[in-house]
Design an enzyme around this catalytic site. Structure first.
Site, PDB file in Angstrom:
ATOM      1  N   GLU A 214       0.833  -1.204   0.000  1.00  0.00           N
ATOM      2  CA  GLU A 214       0.000   0.000   0.000  1.00  0.00           C
ATOM      3  C   GLU A 214       0.872   1.261   0.000  1.00  0.00           C
ATOM      4  OE1 GLU A 214      -2.902  -0.608   3.138  1.00  0.00           O
ATOM      5  OE2 GLU A 214      -3.635  -2.434   2.188  1.00  0.00           O
ATOM      6  N   GLU A 318      -4.516  -9.321  -1.253  1.00  0.00           N
ATOM      7  CA  GLU A 318      -4.888  -9.128   0.153  1.00  0.00           C
ATOM      8  C   GLU A 318      -6.316  -8.622   0.236  1.00  0.00           C
ATOM      9  OE1 GLU A 318      -2.064  -7.017   2.767  1.00  0.00           O
ATOM     10  OE2 GLU A 318      -3.800  -6.322   3.901  1.00  0.00           O
TER      11      GLU A 318
END
Ligand SMILES: *[C@@H]1O[C@H](CO)[C@@H](O)[C@H](O)[C@H]1NC(C)=O
Length: 485
Positions: A214, A318
């Protein structure tokens, strides 16, 4: 045999009794990719609890697993992918310098890293400690023994000493990069060296290596963060990706893919990827990894187009949420199949608290408890859509279809969000739509509560169709034999 109305209709040849409320036509002419599998990340749960045999069996086998002291018999999920986390923490002092720890850190979210100081990149030197993180490695070993065959190495932050503020939870404002510019190559060497060591000493060949987590998000803040994290501007990512490709190649790992960038949303993944294409760095990347935290929104189809245009694979690497009913999971997973066309899907934590876990657990207290309803919803998919199958167009927003060419089997998973009704599955577009009158075994889980992966033998093909009654929020999986595209 239990003769339902439907069974009798089939036996008597009265297809007029087909009272389907909604008909879904499965399209055999689509090919949305070859399924690579289902997975989980081992950080943090496996590092916390260690190699607990029964949890490994639940996660990585399709056995019926005795659980809760033998009170329960639980269907294993059959995950075949694990993501192993390269930690960023070490507790040593070197040259008077040691790791800076965020006041908000959760101890089970700190992961021990192997490269503990900057004196030497030689992995046999005392700058490296290969004894740390035994729990995560032990779970990976167990997973392998149960048949897990696909491995990714991923990083949440570079080693603390590579970071500007020496804090592996992020920069002091969360929005700035935290990797020192003279350590861009070091971060790549760190990951490539772990991959090399794993091949030589752990018996693990990582299929892919991911250097970021991220990276465009602005919440990796070393002053408040509760986990490891690091912001990377896309321009920085481009440089690290080049170093990573080179570092893997020079260690004989040229067939190990570089994946990127594990952005939080489909839309961020799209913009980061476009930036990497513009800088040319995308040529070092073999797969786009994206997280599924945009849930019901975001441009899944756009990201798929970008991956197709570049000729790279696409994973949802994820996904997680706190909805223990399984409703969110089923809805978002079907959206992924229908629009993202990812070829693998990775749930974040097998064990976790507050319904994030498939098995509800407290990884700090090392306790594990009930199997969530979400677990059984997931089993409806993972136990039937298996690696090597071709993903087809299920024909509607509530249906997923996969074809097993080896066994000539069609898998359908469908959920009914509406009022109780028959869902009718039309296979007339297949050259062989199964055998008329043949049994279609089915499994059922009800979102929230009710059936937990219950199997039924009461559904039959009638001509080129079959149908099944669904109550509201029921997920059913069907396996149709003798199907040819
Ligand atoms: C790495 O270190 C070991 C001992 O710590 C030494 O034997 C070896 O020659 C070194 N390798 C390189 C490439 O310097």
């Amino acid at each position: 045999m239990h003769y339902t109305l439907q069974t009798l209709a089939v036996l008597l040849g009265y297809s007029l009794l087909t009272k389907a409320d909604t008909t879904t036509t499965i399209n055999p002419d689509t090919d949305w990719g070859t399924w690579e599998g289902w997975g989980t990340s081992l950080a943090w749960w496996a590092a916390a609890v260690g190699p607990v045999e029964v949890i490994a069996e639940l996660a990585f086998t399709t056995n019926w697993v005795s659980y809760d002291g033998g009170n329960m018999n639980v269907p294993g999920l059959g995950l075949n992918i694990v993501r192993y986390n390269a930690g960023a923490c070490s507790w040593n002092t070197y040259d008077g310098v040691s790791m800076v720890v965020s006041p908000g850190i959760i101890s089970s979210w700190q992961m021990d890293g192997f490269w503990t100081d900057w004196a030497s990149s030689n992995s046999t030197s005392s700058s490296w400690d290969w004894t740390v993180d035994a729990n995560q490695r032990e779970m990976m070993r167990l997973a392998t023994s149960y048949g897990v065959d696909t491995f990714e190495l991923f990083s949440n932050s570079p080693m603390w000493w590579m970071c500007i503020n020496h804090n592996p939870s992020g920069s002091n404002d969360g929005t700035d990069d935290n990797l020192q510019s003279w350590n861009y190559e070091s971060h790549a060497i760190y990951l490539a060296t772990i991959a090399e060591h794993a091949a030589n000493y752990w018996g693990i060949t990582f299929n892919s290596v991911e250097a970021f987590n991220e990276p465009s998000s602005n919440w990796w803040n070393g002053l408040t963060g509760d986990q490891e994290g690091c912001h990377f501007a896309a321009t920085t990512q481009a440089l690290v990706l080049g170093h990573l490709r080179t570092a893997l190649n020079s260690r004989g790992l040229s067939s190990t893919l570089v994946s990127a960038s594990d952005e939080n949303t489909y839309d961020l993944a799209g913009s980061t990827w476009s930036s990497l294409v513009n800088s040319g760095a995308s040529s070092n990347v073999g797969r786009i990894n994206v997280h599924g935290y945009q849930y019901g929104s975001g441009n899944r189809a756009g990201l798929y187009s970008l991956a197709q245009a570049a000729g790279v694979a696409l994973w949802n690497s994820e996904y997680g949420e706190a909805d223990g009913t399984g409703a969110e999971l089923a809805s978002n997973l079907i959206l992924d199949f229908r629009w993202l066309h990812n070829t693998a899907w990775v749930y974040w934590q097998v064990l976790d608290s507050s319904s994030w876990g498939l098995v509800v657990a407290d990884n700090n207290a090392l306790s594990s408890g009930s199997i969530s309803q979400k677990y059984y919803v997931l089993a409806q998919f993972t136990r039937h859509i298996r690696p090597g199958m071709t993903i087809l167009d299920g024909g509607s927003d509530n249906t997923v279809a996969a074809y097993d060419a080896t066994n000539q089997k069609l898998i359908i998973v469908a959920v009914n969000w509406g009022d109780a009704q028959y869902l009718n599955f039309d296979l007339s577009s297949f050259s062989t739509p199964g055998r008329n009158g043949a049994l279609v075994p089915r499994w059922s889980t009800q979102i929230g509560s009710g059936d937990q992966y219950v199997s039924y033998h009461d559904t039959y093909i009638s001509g080129t169709k079959f149908w099944s009654y669904f109550v509201t929020n029921q997920v059913q999986t069907f396996e149709v034999s003798n199907v040819a595209l």
